[in-house]
Scaffold this active site. Structure first.
Site, PDB file in Angstrom:
ATOM      1  N   ILE A 155      42.929  40.696  35.790  1.00 27.26           N
ATOM      2  CA  ILE A 155      42.734  40.690  37.246  1.00 27.26           C
ATOM      3  C   ILE A 155      42.831  42.105  37.795  1.00 27.26           C
ATOM      4  O   ILE A 155      43.808  42.814  37.552  1.00 27.26           O
ATOM      5  CB  ILE A 155      43.786  39.792  37.938  1.00 27.26           C
ATOM      6  CG1 ILE A 155      43.727  38.383  37.373  1.00 27.26           C
ATOM      7  CG2 ILE A 155      43.572  39.764  39.447  1.00 27.26           C
ATOM      8  CD1 ILE A 155      44.889  37.510  37.801  1.00 27.26           C
ATOM      9  N   GLY A 185      46.104  50.055  37.148  1.00 25.67           N
ATOM     10  CA  GLY A 185      47.024  49.071  37.707  1.00 25.67           C
ATOM     11  C   GLY A 185      46.423  47.706  37.937  1.00 25.67           C
ATOM     12  O   GLY A 185      45.347  47.592  38.491  1.00 25.67           O
ATOM     13  N   SER A 186      47.097  46.663  37.533  1.00 27.66           N
ATOM     14  CA  SER A 186      46.588  45.305  37.720  1.00 27.66           C
ATOM     15  C   SER A 186      47.557  44.305  37.116  1.00 27.66           C
ATOM     16  O   SER A 186      48.737  44.572  36.999  1.00 27.66           O
ATOM     17  CB  SER A 186      45.205  45.169  37.077  1.00 27.66           C
ATOM     18  OG  SER A 186      44.618  43.957  37.467  1.00 27.66           O
ATOM     19  N   ARG A 187      46.999  43.122  36.714  1.00 29.31           N
ATOM     20  CA  ARG A 187      47.844  42.142  36.055  1.00 29.31           C
ATOM     21  C   ARG A 187      47.002  41.253  35.152  1.00 29.31           C
ATOM     22  O   ARG A 187      45.777  41.186  35.273  1.00 29.31           O
ATOM     23  CB  ARG A 187      48.608  41.318  37.072  1.00 29.31           C
ATOM     24  CG  ARG A 187      47.954  40.051  37.550  1.00 29.31           C
ATOM     25  CD  ARG A 187      48.869  39.298  38.506  1.00 29.31           C
ATOM     26  NE  ARG A 187      48.497  37.899  38.582  1.00 29.31           N
ATOM     27  CZ  ARG A 187      48.507  37.191  39.698  1.00 29.31           C
ATOM     28  NH1 ARG A 187      48.850  37.755  40.845  1.00 29.31           N
ATOM     29  NH2 ARG A 187      48.181  35.913  39.690  1.00 29.31           N
TER      30      ARG A 187
END
Length: 218
Positions: A155, A185-187
């Site tokens: 994501i 940056g994310s997940r």
């Protein structure tokens, strides 16, 4: 060792930093300003290098375990309805990556890739409740002969503007091997069977390719 997704950016950054050093040395006569600019450029270079690092991980292959697909912090452990592929309830485990984490995505289980799809979308902050459904993302399902089907979803976040996904339907997935990259940056969300045995806790830090997220109860 640096990830292949960063080779071009690292080269451009090196050229930019060296050129800026030379210009600062030639055209800025104020010593403290010259020094400040050079320090700032050096820090920028270090940040780019650390972001694209790709450390070797010692993955212990185990068909009864799901390992962390990325480095980061566990921010979600809950029972949810997964609407895209399973269309039923699953246990969701989400790992949030800050810009300083390693951003390589690794296969959480071995097996066969049976589903892989890219979705364009928004860039809400990665911890937003709607990020899993509304942000740019990729969904991949790997079928493991022991564990069953495991879905992982890359994501994008507010800073992440590009998701790289190498997994294609029909590919052989090897647990712990590189299957993608998320820039800045994310997940990553994991969707696991309801009867799975979760081995992590909220706010726990995990290492991609090594930390055990869950295992079967068999």
């Amino acid at each position: 060792m640096f990830h292949k997704e960063g080779h071009k950016i690292i080269l451009i950054t090196f050229i930019f930093v060296i050129a800026s050093f030379l210009l600062a040395d030639s055209f800025i006569s104020i010593k403290w300003l010259q020094t400040t600019i050079m320090i700032a450029l050096f820090i920028f270079l270090i940040l780019i290098l650390q972001f694209f690092r790709n450390p070797k991980r010692k993955t212990k292959l185990n068909n009864q375990q799901v390992i962390a697909p990325v480095d980061g912090k566990v921010v979600v452990i809950e029972e949810v309805f997964e609407p895209e592929y399973f269309k039923e309830k699953r246990i969701q485990v989400s790992v949030f990556m800050s810009p300083i984490n390693v951003h390589v995505t690794r296969y959480p289980v071995g097996g066969k890739v049976v589903f892989s799809k890219y979705h364009p979308g928004k860039y809400l902050v990665a911890w937003h409740p709607k990020a899993s459904e509304e942000n740019e993302r990729t969904t991949v399902v790997v079928e493991n002969e022991t564990y069953g089907k495991v879905l992982y979803r890359q994501i994008a976040g507010a800073l992440a503007k590009r998701i790289v996904n190498y997994a294609k339907e029909g590919d052989k997935a090897i647990q712990g091997e590189d299957c993608g990259f998320i820039k800045f940056g994310s997940r990553v969300d994991l969707f696991l069977p309801l009867d799975t045995n979760i081995k992590v806790q909220l706010n726990q830090k995990v290492r991609g390719g090594e930390s055990i997220i869950a295992e079967t109860n068999e």
